[in-house]
Write a protein that holds these residues in place. Structure first.
Motif, mmCIF file in Angstrom:
data_model
loop_
_atom_site.group_PDB
_atom_site.id
_atom_site.type_symbol
_atom_site.label_atom_id
_atom_site.label_comp_id
_atom_site.label_asym_id
_atom_site.label_seq_id
_atom_site.Cartn_x
_atom_site.Cartn_y
_atom_site.Cartn_z
ATOM 1 N N LEU A 144 -65.118 -29.105 65.104
ATOM 2 C CA LEU A 144 -65.462 -28.452 66.362
ATOM 3 C C LEU A 144 -65.087 -26.972 66.383
ATOM 4 O O LEU A 144 -65.745 -26.172 67.050
ATOM 5 N N ARG A 145 -64.037 -26.609 65.626
ATOM 6 C CA ARG A 145 -63.520 -25.244 65.691
ATOM 7 C C ARG A 145 -64.552 -24.207 65.268
ATOM 8 O O ARG A 145 -64.639 -23.129 65.853
ATOM 9 N N GLY A 146 -65.319 -24.492 64.247
ATOM 10 C CA GLY A 146 -66.269 -23.507 63.747
ATOM 11 C C GLY A 146 -67.690 -23.731 64.210
ATOM 12 O O GLY A 146 -68.621 -23.128 63.650
ATOM 13 N N TRP A 147 -67.876 -24.554 65.240
ATOM 14 C CA TRP A 147 -69.233 -24.895 65.673
ATOM 15 C C TRP A 147 -70.008 -23.661 66.139
ATOM 16 O O TRP A 147 -71.178 -23.489 65.805
ATOM 17 N N LYS A 148 -69.370 -22.783 66.905
ATOM 18 C CA LYS A 148 -70.076 -21.635 67.469
ATOM 19 C C LYS A 148 -70.452 -20.601 66.422
ATOM 20 O O LYS A 148 -71.440 -19.874 66.581
ATOM 21 N N THR A 149 -69.661 -20.493 65.359
ATOM 22 C CA THR A 149 -69.914 -19.440 64.367
ATOM 23 C C THR A 149 -70.686 -19.937 63.146
ATOM 24 O O THR A 149 -71.003 -19.137 62.272
ATOM 25 N N ASP A 150 -70.973 -21.228 63.088
ATOM 26 C CA ASP A 150 -71.689 -21.786 61.939
ATOM 27 C C ASP A 150 -73.141 -21.310 61.954
ATOM 28 O O ASP A 150 -73.845 -21.450 62.958
ATOM 29 N N LEU A 151 -73.607 -20.767 60.845
ATOM 30 C CA LEU A 151 -74.975 -20.255 60.750
ATOM 31 C C LEU A 151 -75.923 -21.246 60.088
ATOM 32 O O LEU A 151 -77.130 -21.017 60.090
ATOM 33 N N PRO A 223 -70.094 -13.520 51.756
ATOM 34 C CA PRO A 223 -70.962 -12.812 52.687
ATOM 35 C C PRO A 223 -71.613 -11.612 52.027
ATOM 36 O O PRO A 223 -70.981 -10.871 51.277
ATOM 37 N N SER A 224 -72.866 -11.417 52.317
ATOM 38 C CA SER A 224 -73.609 -10.339 51.683
ATOM 39 C C SER A 224 -73.585 -9.093 52.545
ATOM 40 O O SER A 224 -73.822 -9.143 53.742
ATOM 41 N N GLY A 225 -73.272 -7.982 51.926
ATOM 42 C CA GLY A 225 -73.319 -6.710 52.650
ATOM 43 C C GLY A 225 -74.543 -5.900 52.266
ATOM 44 O O GLY A 225 -74.667 -4.752 52.624
ATOM 45 N N GLU A 226 -75.449 -6.526 51.515
ATOM 46 C CA GLU A 226 -76.635 -5.827 51.049
ATOM 47 C C GLU A 226 -77.656 -5.681 52.174
ATOM 48 O O GLU A 226 -77.629 -6.403 53.170
ATOM 49 N N ARG A 249 -71.509 0.538 63.523
ATOM 50 C CA ARG A 249 -70.279 -0.208 63.273
ATOM 51 C C ARG A 249 -69.983 -1.204 64.401
ATOM 52 O O ARG A 249 -68.885 -1.255 64.950
ATOM 53 N N LEU A 250 -70.978 -1.993 64.700
ATOM 54 C CA LEU A 250 -70.851 -2.992 65.755
ATOM 55 C C LEU A 250 -69.760 -4.005 65.436
ATOM 56 O O LEU A 250 -69.122 -4.556 66.338
ATOM 57 N N TYR A 251 -69.512 -4.242 64.144
ATOM 58 C CA TYR A 251 -68.525 -5.230 63.726
ATOM 59 C C TYR A 251 -67.103 -4.876 64.161
ATOM 60 O O TYR A 251 -66.211 -5.714 64.133
ATOM 61 N N ARG A 252 -66.891 -3.628 64.574
ATOM 62 C CA ARG A 252 -65.559 -3.204 65.014
ATOM 63 C C ARG A 252 -65.169 -3.776 66.372
ATOM 64 O O ARG A 252 -63.993 -3.780 66.724
ATOM 65 N N GLN A 253 -66.136 -4.245 67.142
ATOM 66 C CA GLN A 253 -65.847 -4.744 68.479
ATOM 67 C C GLN A 253 -64.946 -5.976 68.417
ATOM 68 O O GLN A 253 -65.214 -6.916 67.671
ATOM 69 N N ASP A 254 -63.921 -5.982 69.213
ATOM 70 C CA ASP A 254 -62.992 -7.098 69.249
ATOM 71 C C ASP A 254 -63.655 -8.318 69.893
ATOM 72 O O ASP A 254 -64.281 -8.217 70.945
ATOM 73 N N GLY A 255 -63.526 -9.483 69.243
ATOM 74 C CA GLY A 255 -64.078 -10.713 69.792
ATOM 75 C C GLY A 255 -65.589 -10.770 69.781
ATOM 76 O O GLY A 255 -66.189 -11.508 70.580
ATOM 77 N N LEU A 256 -66.233 -10.037 68.900
ATOM 78 C CA LEU A 256 -67.693 -10.029 68.839
ATOM 79 C C LEU A 256 -68.219 -11.412 68.462
ATOM 80 O O LEU A 256 -67.755 -12.032 67.512
ATOM 81 N N THR A 257 -69.183 -11.913 69.218
ATOM 82 C CA THR A 257 -69.784 -13.227 68.956
ATOM 83 C C THR A 257 -71.263 -13.075 68.647
ATOM 84 O O THR A 257 -71.888 -12.063 68.982
ATOM 85 N N ILE A 258 -71.808 -14.115 68.039
ATOM 86 C CA ILE A 258 -73.241 -14.079 67.732
ATOM 87 C C ILE A 258 -74.062 -14.133 69.013
ATOM 88 O O ILE A 258 -75.168 -13.597 69.079
ATOM 89 N N LEU A 280 -79.735 -13.411 54.608
ATOM 90 C CA LEU A 280 -78.598 -12.768 53.951
ATOM 91 C C LEU A 280 -77.695 -13.747 53.220
ATOM 92 O O LEU A 280 -76.784 -13.334 52.507
ATOM 93 N N GLY A 281 -77.902 -15.029 53.418
ATOM 94 C CA GLY A 281 -77.118 -16.033 52.706
ATOM 95 C C GLY A 281 -75.761 -16.307 53.299
ATOM 96 O O GLY A 281 -74.968 -17.041 52.710
ATOM 97 N N ALA A 282 -75.449 -15.735 54.467
ATOM 98 C CA ALA A 282 -74.159 -15.982 55.108
ATOM 99 C C ALA A 282 -74.181 -17.346 55.781
ATOM 100 O O ALA A 282 -75.190 -17.757 56.357
ATOM 101 N N ARG A 283 -73.047 -18.063 55.723
ATOM 102 C CA ARG A 283 -72.954 -19.400 56.314
ATOM 103 C C ARG A 283 -72.097 -19.425 57.569
ATOM 104 O O ARG A 283 -72.087 -20.411 58.290
ATOM 105 N N ASN A 284 -71.379 -18.346 57.827
ATOM 106 C CA ASN A 284 -70.493 -18.284 58.983
ATOM 107 C C ASN A 284 -70.531 -16.866 59.547
ATOM 108 O O ASN A 284 -70.438 -15.887 58.801
ATOM 109 N N PHE A 285 -70.670 -16.758 60.868
ATOM 110 C CA PHE A 285 -70.837 -15.440 61.476
ATOM 111 C C PHE A 285 -69.589 -14.579 61.309
ATOM 112 O O PHE A 285 -69.679 -13.379 61.035
ATOM 113 N N ASN A 286 -68.408 -15.179 61.472
ATOM 114 C CA ASN A 286 -67.178 -14.406 61.304
ATOM 115 C C ASN A 286 -67.029 -13.899 59.877
ATOM 116 O O ASN A 286 -66.561 -12.779 59.644
#
Length: 348
Positions: A144-151, A223-226, A249-258, A280-286
């Motif tokens: 349940l913990r990673g449900w919201k961030t799972d891609l 995670p891919s940065g390409e 640099r949106l990733y700098r925001q604290d608590g940023l969610t998908i 991008l091949g990412a499996r988790n948003f965080n």
């Protein structure tokens, strides 16, 4: 058709489904730790299902011991299965194996010490069931913990299926045996037990067969940065996302969610989730965000003009909320601590 018939029918159906699932997991044995843990967990479930039938025929059958030992490990195996499936940073350690051994030894002691002492030692039995219950609860929390961030959409749905159905059934099995005074259990209890096992097998089978895709059990990729791949259907969306991440640099925001990113871009959340995962091949948003954060932090640590800037400041500027998660994420990417990375960069 009496209760004995239904016990045999439900138990046979559960064994068939667990065996089929074990076969499906074995197909990915070499490439997936999750598949290996899933196959072993299903074998543990088969052993438990068979064990009850053996005891119903005669509890003194000498070859019941291997089935019992394997079944005792099932809660711990389910815990490892959930960790390997839902935690992309999971690595099997020696202490994980030691935990499985501990559960088996505690269960063996609780069940067989009676033949030596001729009396039930309840604190041993309760301790064993407490450990088993704790591991099942830990597996549910992991799911349940990673449900919201799972891609991975199929895995995201599987989190709920496993948590609500499989976790509930295993917890019921653990607690239902506690008040039993005699063994083997009465036929009515065995029918309910068999029905629960069949439900568990059916839910897992629906998860694996109904939502079968290559990403469900695949090992997590870094995670891919390409830049987004132009052949992806969601290339324009990914290009906008890449601009927001790299330039603003949106990733700098604290608590940023998908959810917040999808609202900012004016697209449904499921579409953004699919685009990041498939494009991008990412499996988790965080983990996706941390790819950008670690990249910025690494550049700052290697910058001689920022040599006196505290590492905590660099981590916070990059978007991390505290130092501990930054250190873990940095070590996973660069195989060294931020301090070591900075020292190596200063020597170049």
């Amino acid at each position: 058709m009496g209760l004995i018939f239904w016990d045999a029918a439900l138990r046979g159906g559960a064994i068939t489904l667990f065996a089929l699932l074990s076969f499906l997991f074995v197909r990915d044995w070499r490439t997936s730790l999750t598949a290996r843990m899933g196959a072993i967990t299903c074998l543990g479930a088969v052993a438990y299902t068979v064990l009850i039938a053996i005891d119903a025929a005669g509890p003194t059958v000498p070859w019941r011991l291997p089935f019992h030992l394997i079944s005792l490990a099932t809660p711990a195996l389910f815990w490892l299965f959930a960790l390997s499936w839902f935690d992309d940073d999971f690595r099997l350690r020696k202490w994980h194996i030691a935990t499985v051994v501990l559960v088996v030894v505690a269960g063996f002691t609780a069940n067989y010490l009676y033949f030596v002492t001729q009396s039930r030692i309840w604190f041993v039995a309760i301790g064993w069931r407490t450990i088993s219950t704790g591991l099942v609860v830990a597996a549910i929390v992991t799911a349940l913990r990673g449900w919201k961030t799972d891609l991975v959409e199929s895995r995201r749905r599987a989190r709920l299926a496993l948590s609500l159905a499989i976790g509930a059934v295993i917890l019921w099995i653990v607690f239902a045996e506690l008040p039993l005074r005699n063994w083997p259990p009465p036929v009515g209890w065995r029918v309910v037990n068999a029905a629960s096992l069949f439900l568990l097998a059916a839910v897992l089978a629906a998860t694996m067969l109904g939502w079968r895709d290559r990403a469900l059990l695949s090992a997590p990729a870094k995670p891919s940065g390409e830049a987004p791949r132009p052949e992806t259907d969601d290339a324009p969306l990914l290009a906008r996302l890449d601009t927001d991440m790299r330039h603003e640099r949106l990733y700098r925001q604290d608590g940023l969610t998908i959810t917040a990113v999808a609202a900012r871009m004016g697209v449904p959340e499921y579409r953004l989730r699919r685009a990041i995962n498939q494009g991008l091949g990412a499996r988790n948003f965080n983990a996706y965000l941390n790819g950008f954060r670690i990249g910025e932090a690494a550049d700052a640590l290697a910058d001689p003009t920022q040599r006196e800037v505290p590492i905590l400041t660099i981590a916070m500027d990059a978007g991390f909320g505290s130092l501990a998660p930054f250190n873990r994420a940095f070590r996973d990417v660069h195989a060294c601590t931020p301090t070591e990375y900075r020292a190596r960069a200063s020597m170049r």
